[in-house]
Design an enzyme around this catalytic site. Structure first.
Site, PDB file in Angstrom:
ATOM      1  N   CYS A  96     -63.660  10.760-107.958  1.00 22.83           N
ATOM      2  CA  CYS A  96     -64.238  11.632-106.928  1.00 22.83           C
ATOM      3  C   CYS A  96     -63.755  11.114-105.585  1.00 22.83           C
ATOM      4  O   CYS A  96     -64.156  10.036-105.140  1.00 22.83           O
ATOM      5  CB  CYS A  96     -65.767  11.623-106.997  1.00 22.83           C
ATOM      6  SG  CYS A  96     -66.545  12.667-105.733  1.00 22.83           S
ATOM      7  N   GLU A 155     -60.797  18.436-106.810  1.00 19.31           N
ATOM      8  CA  GLU A 155     -59.835  17.600-107.536  1.00 19.31           C
ATOM      9  C   GLU A 155     -58.495  18.317-107.536  1.00 19.31           C
ATOM     10  O   GLU A 155     -58.439  19.550-107.489  1.00 19.31           O
ATOM     11  CB  GLU A 155     -60.316  17.339-108.971  1.00 19.31           C
ATOM     12  CG  GLU A 155     -59.551  16.255-109.686  1.00 19.31           C
ATOM     13  CD  GLU A 155     -59.531  14.944-108.908  1.00 19.31           C
ATOM     14  OE1 GLU A 155     -58.520  14.715-108.182  1.00 19.31           O
ATOM     15  OE2 GLU A 155     -60.483  14.171-109.013  1.00 19.31           O
TER      16      GLU A 155
END
Length: 271
Positions: free
Chosen positions: A2, A114
């Site tokens: 993350c 992402e």
């Protein structure tokens, strides 16, 4: 992993979702659609209130800096590199094990970003080796629109160069716990591109479902094996993902338009 996420919910909304008992209006943050390491973020935690006679843990909404600095660190310089802790090893790594046993939190998000990489690049990431430049960004979020409750840790660090009464004498920092990405089909997948979270990246933030919130935040729970059981991945089929503009790749860009779903990826990716 993350490395960027979105957090647009206000303190009143988060207080209601997480049954928060205490938050300070002066700690209110503006909606942030491009949360990057070293920024201040919301964290939900259970901790006794300072100066209170009652030492019971109180559910609080606090403002912490993303990038954990261990209490024993000589300086805070390494915090930007410690934004993620792996669920598989968080209980044993020196930088995280004390916080894992006693200082756990939830980092609320709308979802996380992402960047898709080709297969050979994903293999390099799994091996911990440097990967090539990022490609098409995707936004990953709960399919039902609920809050994305990321499992996190927090820690206190004392700046010994400052006097006790200085407002910056204490740093409170945090880290997101990550786990292996799901290989099962997404609840809602884009028209073209990845069909699972693993197709996007081999790691993902560990999302805690509401039935685990109280146990995760409870500072009285210190048994390592019991806590490790809370790190099990959430049930499959809860997530969706869609492509967003590459503008999110620049941390200076920030606004709700970053969450706009594209009809198709801006760049070709390998599947």
């Amino acid at each position: 992993m993350c490395g960027r996420y979105a957090s647009s919910r206000g303190p009143e909304d988060l207080a209601g979702i997480f049954e928060v008992e205490k938050w300070e209006p002066e700690e209110t943050l503006e909606p942030d659609y491009n949360v990057a390491p070293t920024k201040e973020v919301y964290a939900v935690l259970d901790r006794p209130l300072k100066e209170a006679d009652d030492k019971r843990p109180v559910r609080q909404l606090r403002r912490l800096k993303w990038g954990l600095v261990p209490s024993w660190a000589k300086s805070p310089e390494g915090g930007a590199r410690m934004i993620n802790a792996r669920a598989e090893t968080v209980h044993e790594k020196p930088s995280y094990r004390r916080a894992f046993a006693a200082r756990r939190c939830i980092l609320p998000a709308d979802g996380y970003y992402e960047w898709v990489t080709a297969e050979e690049e994903r293999e390099l990431e799994v091996e911990g080796r440097k990967k090539r430049p990022r490609k098409q960004p995707y936004f990953v979020l709960p399919a039902d629109g609920s809050v994305f409750a990321m499992a996190g840790l927090y820690e206190f660090w004392r700046d010994r160069t400052l006097p006790d009464e200085h407002p910056l004498a204490w740093w409170v920092t945090c880290s997101v716990i990550t786990t292996e990405a799901e290989t099962s089909p997404l609840a809602v997948a884009p028209a073209e591109g990845p069909r699972s979270l693993f197709d996007i990246h081999p790691r993902m933030p560990l999302m805690l479902t509401p039935d685990r919130w109280d146990a995760w935040l409870d500072p009285a729970r210190t048994d390592v094996e019991e806590l490790r059981s809370l790190l099990a991945p959430p049930p499959e089929g809860l997530m969706r993902a869609y492509p967003v503009a590459t503008a999110v790749s620049n941390v200076r860009n920030n606004g709700p338009e970053l969450l706009t779903e594209l009809e198709a990826p801006e760049e070709s990716t390998l599947f």
